[in-house]
Scaffold this motif. Structure first.
Motif, PDB file in Angstrom:
ATOM      1  N   VAL A   1       0.985  -1.283   0.273  1.00  0.00           N
ATOM      2  CA  VAL A   1       0.092   0.022  -0.118  1.00  0.00           C
ATOM      3  C   VAL A   1       0.916   1.022  -0.078  1.00  0.00           C
ATOM      4  CG1 VAL A   1      -1.925   1.335   1.197  1.00  0.00           C
ATOM      5  CG2 VAL A   1      -1.842  -1.253   1.296  1.00  0.00           C
ATOM      6  N   ALA A   2       0.635   1.991  -0.931  1.00  0.00           N
ATOM      7  CA  ALA A   2       1.706   3.313  -1.187  1.00  0.00           C
ATOM      8  C   ALA A   2       0.700   4.388  -1.315  1.00  0.00           C
ATOM      9  CB  ALA A   2       2.395   3.189  -2.483  1.00  0.00           C
TER      10      ALA A   2
ATOM     11  N   SER B   1      -2.357   3.683  -3.888  1.00  0.00           N
ATOM     12  CA  SER B   1      -2.035   2.427  -4.941  1.00  0.00           C
ATOM     13  C   SER B   1      -1.959   1.429  -4.092  1.00  0.00           C
ATOM     14  CB  SER B   1      -0.743   2.920  -5.607  1.00  0.00           C
ATOM     15  OG  SER B   1      -0.877   4.182  -6.349  1.00  0.00           O
ATOM     16  N   PHE B   2      -2.061  -0.040  -4.843  1.00  0.00           N
ATOM     17  CA  PHE B   2      -2.024  -1.146  -4.484  1.00  0.00           C
ATOM     18  C   PHE B   2      -1.196  -1.991  -5.035  1.00  0.00           C
ATOM     19  CE2 PHE B   2      -5.853   0.674  -2.905  1.00  0.00           C
ATOM     20  CZ  PHE B   2      -6.063   0.521  -1.422  1.00  0.00           C
ATOM     21  N   PHE B   3      -0.601  -2.972  -4.613  1.00  0.00           N
ATOM     22  CA  PHE B   3       0.404  -3.663  -5.528  1.00  0.00           C
ATOM     23  C   PHE B   3       0.555  -5.092  -5.052  1.00  0.00           C
ATOM     24  CE2 PHE B   3       2.027   0.602  -5.523  1.00  0.00           C
ATOM     25  CZ  PHE B   3       2.152   0.930  -6.592  1.00  0.00           C
ATOM     26  N   ASN B   4       0.589  -6.048  -5.827  1.00  0.00           N
ATOM     27  CA  ASN B   4       0.920  -7.454  -5.410  1.00  0.00           C
ATOM     28  C   ASN B   4       2.451  -7.478  -5.343  1.00  0.00           C
ATOM     29  OD1 ASN B   4       1.532 -10.177  -5.534  1.00  0.00           O
ATOM     30  ND2 ASN B   4      -0.086 -10.722  -6.487  1.00  0.00           N
ATOM     31  N   VAL B   5       2.961  -7.637  -4.051  1.00  0.00           N
ATOM     32  CA  VAL B   5       4.315  -7.426  -3.966  1.00  0.00           C
ATOM     33  C   VAL B   5       5.201  -8.427  -4.568  1.00  0.00           C
ATOM     34  CG1 VAL B   5       6.009  -7.364  -2.006  1.00  0.00           C
ATOM     35  CG2 VAL B   5       4.027  -6.217  -1.747  1.00  0.00           C
ATOM     36  N   ASP B   6       4.548  -9.729  -4.567  1.00  0.00           N
ATOM     37  CA  ASP B   6       5.390 -11.071  -5.091  1.00  0.00           C
ATOM     38  C   ASP B   6       5.638 -10.901  -6.689  1.00  0.00           C
ATOM     39  OD1 ASP B   6       5.702 -12.021  -2.554  1.00  0.00           O
ATOM     40  OD2 ASP B   6       3.682 -13.042  -2.572  1.00  0.00           O
TER      41      ASP B   6
ATOM     42  N   LYS C   1       5.110  -7.890  -8.141  1.00  0.00           N
ATOM     43  CA  LYS C   1       5.343  -6.492  -8.511  1.00  0.00           C
ATOM     44  C   LYS C   1       4.595  -5.949  -9.323  1.00  0.00           C
ATOM     45  CE  LYS C   1      10.526  -6.918  -7.984  1.00  0.00           C
ATOM     46  NZ  LYS C   1      11.601  -6.716  -8.399  1.00  0.00           N
ATOM     47  N   GLN C   2       3.163  -6.160  -9.126  1.00  0.00           N
ATOM     48  CA  GLN C   2       2.151  -6.058 -10.133  1.00  0.00           C
ATOM     49  C   GLN C   2       1.462  -4.801  -9.381  1.00  0.00           C
ATOM     50  OE1 GLN C   2      -0.709  -9.200 -10.146  1.00  0.00           O
ATOM     51  NE2 GLN C   2      -1.731  -8.255 -12.232  1.00  0.00           N
ATOM     52  N   HIS C   3       1.099  -3.831 -10.140  1.00  0.00           N
ATOM     53  CA  HIS C   3       0.024  -2.724  -9.850  1.00  0.00           C
ATOM     54  C   HIS C   3      -1.302  -3.224 -10.050  1.00  0.00           C
ATOM     55  CE1 HIS C   3      -2.572   0.797 -10.676  1.00  0.00           C
ATOM     56  NE2 HIS C   3      -2.120   1.326  -9.835  1.00  0.00           N
ATOM     57  N   LEU C   4      -2.241  -2.983  -8.875  1.00  0.00           N
ATOM     58  CA  LEU C   4      -3.567  -3.582  -8.762  1.00  0.00           C
ATOM     59  C   LEU C   4      -4.514  -2.358  -8.988  1.00  0.00           C
ATOM     60  CD1 LEU C   4      -3.465  -6.127  -5.706  1.00  0.00           C
ATOM     61  CD2 LEU C   4      -3.226  -6.634  -8.302  1.00  0.00           C
ATOM     62  N   HIS C   5      -4.293  -1.260  -8.321  1.00  0.00           N
ATOM     63  CA  HIS C   5      -5.415  -0.385  -8.498  1.00  0.00           C
ATOM     64  C   HIS C   5      -4.625   0.719  -7.726  1.00  0.00           C
ATOM     65  CE1 HIS C   5      -8.967   1.915  -8.883  1.00  0.00           C
ATOM     66  NE2 HIS C   5      -9.018   2.195  -7.805  1.00  0.00           N
ATOM     67  N   THR C   6      -5.269   2.119  -8.311  1.00  0.00           N
ATOM     68  CA  THR C   6      -4.882   3.360  -7.599  1.00  0.00           C
ATOM     69  C   THR C   6      -6.161   4.389  -7.272  1.00  0.00           C
ATOM     70  OG1 THR C   6      -2.741   3.604  -8.499  1.00  0.00           O
ATOM     71  CG2 THR C   6      -3.530   5.686  -7.753  1.00  0.00           C
ATOM     72  N   PHE C   7      -6.358   4.818  -6.092  1.00  0.00           N
ATOM     73  CA  PHE C   7      -7.392   6.028  -5.867  1.00  0.00           C
ATOM     74  C   PHE C   7      -6.561   7.271  -6.079  1.00  0.00           C
ATOM     75  CE2 PHE C   7      -9.424   2.465  -3.327  1.00  0.00           C
ATOM     76  CZ  PHE C   7     -10.332   2.713  -3.936  1.00  0.00           C
ATOM     77  N   ASN C   8      -7.468   8.278  -6.777  1.00  0.00           N
ATOM     78  CA  ASN C   8      -6.859   9.545  -6.906  1.00  0.00           C
ATOM     79  C   ASN C   8      -7.885  10.406  -6.047  1.00  0.00           C
ATOM     80  OD1 ASN C   8      -4.375   9.092  -8.506  1.00  0.00           O
ATOM     81  ND2 ASN C   8      -5.932   8.730 -10.099  1.00  0.00           N
ATOM     82  N   ALA C   9      -7.283  11.115  -4.983  1.00  0.00           N
ATOM     83  CA  ALA C   9      -8.077  11.824  -4.155  1.00  0.00           C
ATOM     84  C   ALA C   9      -7.281  12.972  -3.490  1.00  0.00           C
ATOM     85  CB  ALA C   9      -8.717  11.096  -2.971  1.00  0.00           C
ATOM     86  N   HIS C  10      -8.068  14.114  -3.185  1.00  0.00           N
ATOM     87  CA  HIS C  10      -7.308  15.135  -2.500  1.00  0.00           C
ATOM     88  C   HIS C  10      -7.523  14.830  -0.919  1.00  0.00           C
ATOM     89  CE1 HIS C  10      -5.309  18.982  -1.905  1.00  0.00           C
ATOM     90  NE2 HIS C  10      -6.638  19.453  -1.306  1.00  0.00           N
TER      91      HIS C  10
ATOM     92  N   ALA D   1       6.845   1.479  -6.331  1.00  0.00           N
ATOM     93  CA  ALA D   1       5.663   1.985  -5.563  1.00  0.00           C
ATOM     94  C   ALA D   1       5.330   3.598  -5.747  1.00  0.00           C
ATOM     95  CB  ALA D   1       5.942   2.014  -4.013  1.00  0.00           C
ATOM     96  N   PHE D   2       6.299   4.467  -5.994  1.00  0.00           N
ATOM     97  CA  PHE D   2       5.739   5.873  -6.307  1.00  0.00           C
ATOM     98  C   PHE D   2       6.329   6.575  -7.718  1.00  0.00           C
ATOM     99  CE2 PHE D   2       6.140   5.400  -1.662  1.00  0.00           C
ATOM    100  CZ  PHE D   2       4.858   5.707  -1.455  1.00  0.00           C
ATOM    101  N   ILE D   3       6.292   5.457  -8.562  1.00  0.00           N
ATOM    102  CA  ILE D   3       6.547   5.961  -9.837  1.00  0.00           C
ATOM    103  C   ILE D   3       5.577   6.883 -10.369  1.00  0.00           C
ATOM    104  CG2 ILE D   3       7.051   5.248 -12.202  1.00  0.00           C
ATOM    105  CD1 ILE D   3       8.168   2.682 -11.083  1.00  0.00           C
TER     106      ILE D   3
END
Length: 569
Positions: free
Chosen positions: A512-513, A522-527, A529-538, A567-569
């Motif tokens: 979780v980043a 953002s959420f990732f599958n660590v094993d 290194k797969q991006h799962l989803h990103t919320f964009n919110a203020h 994680a923060f690309i």
């Protein structure tokens, strides 16, 4: 297996928050007590730049000097006021003392005057009695003379001689019956002399000086502005007990005899207030007691609550308990950097005048620090608390047990939650801050804007929700199903819902980043290194990690770790 993202009250992901939903939320911030300069700035070749660590050290030293100067100025003002008060009291006492002497002399004068008046009255009464006796004798003599003349005319010589003989036999005392001198003995003014020679000046206890105490002792100083000879002083002291019932006995008064104008009182209680006063004694007696002064012993060391301390790559939030019954003036946080081998650097930085039992400290990324806390009052600083180690490699937080649903149990280390399949006992009552509908718990994330990263390890076959939520998110609603939380939900297939993302590999460890500046979660599958989803919110307010479970299982939080590059690309 399907991976679902739920946002708001619908089934699909609401990827961006509507602006009007967030404008009503006010940002709550905590300002750190220690500010570190920007690490990302580039050096100007035309100007001289000190190392950042040296700038921080110098700034902290200047802050300490300013605090010391303010304390010294306050102490001088207190002494100035004390001198004025003491002068007024000494002037009043001196006037009272000499008024007493004059009153004593006036009483002696009145006594002597009354005695002389009585003596005068006695002498006048005696003289008056003698004068009456003389008058009576003169009257008798006149009668005798007349009788003698009559006898002489009768030519009876024998009778005349007989009368003359009887008259001659009468003895008339012509001496004064009282002395004309007054008896004026010397006045005994020895008691007046004693009063004049006695100690007529009241001793003055000095205000408590900084660093004049320990946890169990006080150094007390006083003055006697007089040339009188003093054999010894007697210092009295007793503890000041607050909220003492009127029917209880007053605290025991102890006393110490010394010859000097200072004394160290021992065997006292820590962080306790004591009332002290002093008298001076010589051969003529004891002086009046001084005004009572209040001194305080040094506080006990604070107790750092390590389970409530959090950190991130840029800062650390340290919380502690006072460890003292009475309030203290402030706290001092001390920190020093350690190397990878555990060796401590010789420089210890201090953050002074911290008013509450927590302090947000900005630190440098990728370092290890030893941190301790001291409590401070007028007597001085306490001993250091136990030292804790803080790392700024990654974000570190613990799960908040007070927010956990009654069906959840948390491990002793504060990082694993368990959801059993047993029924909830009747005695388990949800508190105001606990989740009541969603089986969930919050994490205690440090309130610092920047980047935060943590990972969650889940059991196979567990349905769960992970993400972030505002501190005041509704406890009687599901995480992710309101406008105060952002969560990714994982459920098992089949389902009647249409998923936003279908996956075939069960994520065992999810990263979780959180990036405040970019407004992304953002959420990732660590094993993989797969991006799962990103919320964009203020995120207008600070958020906290949240973890929910929809079926029995276990979930473990891994934090304090360095964020991967992706994680923060």
């Amino acid at each position: 297996m399907d991976l679902y993202d739920i946002r708001g009250g619908g089934l699909d992901v609401i990827r961006e928050e509507s602006e009007h939903q967030e404008l009503s939320r006010e940002s709550t911030t905590m300002e750190p007590y220690n500010v570190v300069s920007d690490r990302g700035g580039r050096a100007d070749p035309g100007r001289f730049h000190l190392p950042e660590s040296e700038i921080v050290t110098i700034r902290n030293q200047l802050q300490g000097k300013v605090a010391e100067m303010e304390s010294f100025a306050g102490h001088l003002e207190e002494i100035f006021l004390t001198v004025e008060e003491n002068f007024g009291r000494q002037e009043q006492h001196l006037e009272q003392h000499y008024n007493d002497v004059l009153q004593t002399l006036s009483q002696r004068y009145d006594e002597r005057s009354a005695g002389l008046e009585e003596e005068k009255k006695g002498k006048l009464e005696a003289l008056y009695s003698q004068l009456l006796a003389c008058g009576q004798a003169m009257d008798a003599s006149k009668e005798l003379i007349e009788t003698a003349q009559e006898i002489y005319r009768s030519q009876d010589k024998r009778l005349f001689l007989k009368v003359i003989e009887e008259f001659a036999k009468e003895d008339i005392d012509l001496t004064l019956t009282t002395s004309l001198e007054f008896n004026t003995p010397l006045a005994d003014l020895s008691d007046v002399k004693t009063m004049m020679d006695s100690i007529n000046v009241v001793p003055v206890i000095n205000p408590q000086m900084p660093n004049s105490a320990t946890q169990t002792s006080l150094r007390v100083c006083w003055s006697l502005f007089s040339d009188d000879t003093v054999e010894y002083y007697e210092l009295y002291y007793r503890p000041v007990l607050e909220d003492t019932p009127a029917d209880t006995c007053a605290p025991h008064v102890s006393n110490i005899k010394v010859k000097e104008t200072h004394c160290t009182v021992t065997d006292l209680l820590p962080n306790a207030q004591y009332e002290l006063w002093v008298t001076a004694t010589n051969t003529t007696g004891i002086s009046p007691a001084s005004e009572k002064a209040l001194y305080m012993t040094v506080p006990s060391p604070p107790v750092i609550k390590q389970r409530e301390c959090t950190s991130c790559p840029e800062a650390a939030l340290i919380r502690w308990e006072s460890g003292n019954t009475n309030p203290v003036d402030s706290y001092t946080v001390e920190l020093s950097e350690t190397g990878t081998d555990g060796t401590q650097s010789g420089v210890t930085e201090s953050i002074v005048a911290v008013p509450t039992c927590q302090c947000l400290i900005q630190l440098q990324t990728g370092r290890r620090y030893l941190i301790s806390v001291r409590a401070v009052n007028i007597g001085g600083p306490s001993d250091s608390s136990e030292v804790i180690t803080v790392s700024t490699t990654g974000t570190l937080f613990y799960l908040l047990e007070d927010s956990a649903h009654p069906c959840l149990s948390i491990s002793e280390d504060g990082f694993t939650i368990f959801y059993g399949d047993e029924e909830l006992p009747i005695s388990a009552v949800a508190l105001d801050d606990t989740f009541t509908r969603c089986v969930a718990v919050l994490g205690d994330l440090i309130p610092v804007r920047g980047r935060h990263y943590w990972e969650v390890e889940v059991d196979d076959g567990t349905e769960y929700r992970i993400g972030v939520a505002y501190e005041d998110t509704e406890r009687n609603s599901y995480l992710g199903a309101n406008n105060t939380s952002w969560c990714m939900r994982h459920i098992l297939t089949p389902s009647s819902w249409s998923p936003d993302l279908r996956i075939t590999v069960n994520p065992v460890r999810i990263g979780v980043a959180l990036d405040y500046d970019r407004g992304s979660l953002s959420f990732f599958n660590v094993d993989l290194k797969q991006h799962l989803h990103t919320f964009n919110a203020h995120f207008r307010n600070y958020v906290q990690p949240c973890f929910g479970m929809d079926n029995p299982g276990a979930l473990t939080v891994h934090n304090g770790i360095e964020a991967p590059e992706y994680a923060f690309i």
